[in-house]
Every structure is written in C-alpha cells, then in structure tokens.
Design a protein around this motif. Structure first.
Motif: not given
Length: 134
Positions: A92-93, A95-97, A99-100, A113-114, A117
């Motif tokens: 999940e982390y 994926h988030l990073k 995207c950012l 953004g992080k 989370f």
C-alpha cells in the motif's frame, strides 16, 4: 520497498541541549540547518557540497538530527518496524508513493501525501500496544 534514490540518515543525540554544538560541527562539514523542514525532535540538514557535485544536481540523502527521547524518532522507528513485519502495508505504501511521484508533486506535497498513511499506521501501533496492556 519502493523508494526515491534518496537515503534518510538519522544522527541521534542524547539530549536537545547538544543541538547547537551539532549544528556547528555539521556546518563545518558543509551541512546547513534547514529550519523550514525541522521541528522539535527532528532537525533537518542539507549538504550544500553534495548539490554541486551531483551530476543530476539532486540531493542523494536527507540528514536529520533526532533527540534520542523524541516522539519523532520513536515514530520513525516504530513505522520502520511495522513495515518490516506487514508486507501488505508495504504494498500500500509503495502504491501511494508511486502515485505521488508520478503526479510530479513537490517535496512538500510528497511528504504531506504520505503523512495520513503513516499516521494511520502509528495509530494502529499505539492502539495495539494499549490493547495488550489491558
């Protein structure tokens, strides 16, 4: 885990009273105290020598000075340890990073953004510790 090509390095000091001495020594090594990225418990530094020698003109590491008793250091270590034992959270982390980064966010936007989370993970950790104590 997916990461930017920038390493985070922590210098841990025994108490915050030593910070002025550490700032002076780091200045002598080419590091400048970055007040805009610092807060109590975690002070940020930038290596000016690194910027001038990197081919891409980008920094290769972030240097932080943390008080050994600071909540910020505890949070950083707890988050690291959680990711080491929870592969789904790592996915999940990642994926988030991704995207950012692909949204061409600034450093401030990337960090912001992080934050949600990371805060959610830290909340889980604290709740779990409380539950075990009852």
């Amino acid at each position: 885990m997916i990461a930017k090509p920038i390493v985070d390095l922590d210098i841990i000091i025994e108490n915050y009273d030593r910070l002025p001495e550490v700032v002076t020594k780091l200045n002598g090594l080419g590091y400048i105290h970055q007040l805009q990225w610092s807060f109590k418990g975690r002070e940020a530094f930038e290596n000016l020598n690194e910027k001038s020698t990197c081919l891409s003109n980008r920094i290769k590491h972030h240097l932080y000075v943390c008080d050994e008793n600071s909540m910020e250091l505890k949070n950083r270590l707890d988050f690291r340890d959680y990711l080491r034992t929870h592969p789904k959270a790592v996915e999940e982390y990642n994926h988030l990073k991704t995207c950012l980064v692909t949204s061409k966010s600034t450093r401030a936007e990337y960090t912001e953004g992080k934050t949600k989370f990371i805060s959610n993970i830290l909340h889980k950790i604290r709740k779990n510790k409380l539950d075990r104590n009852y």
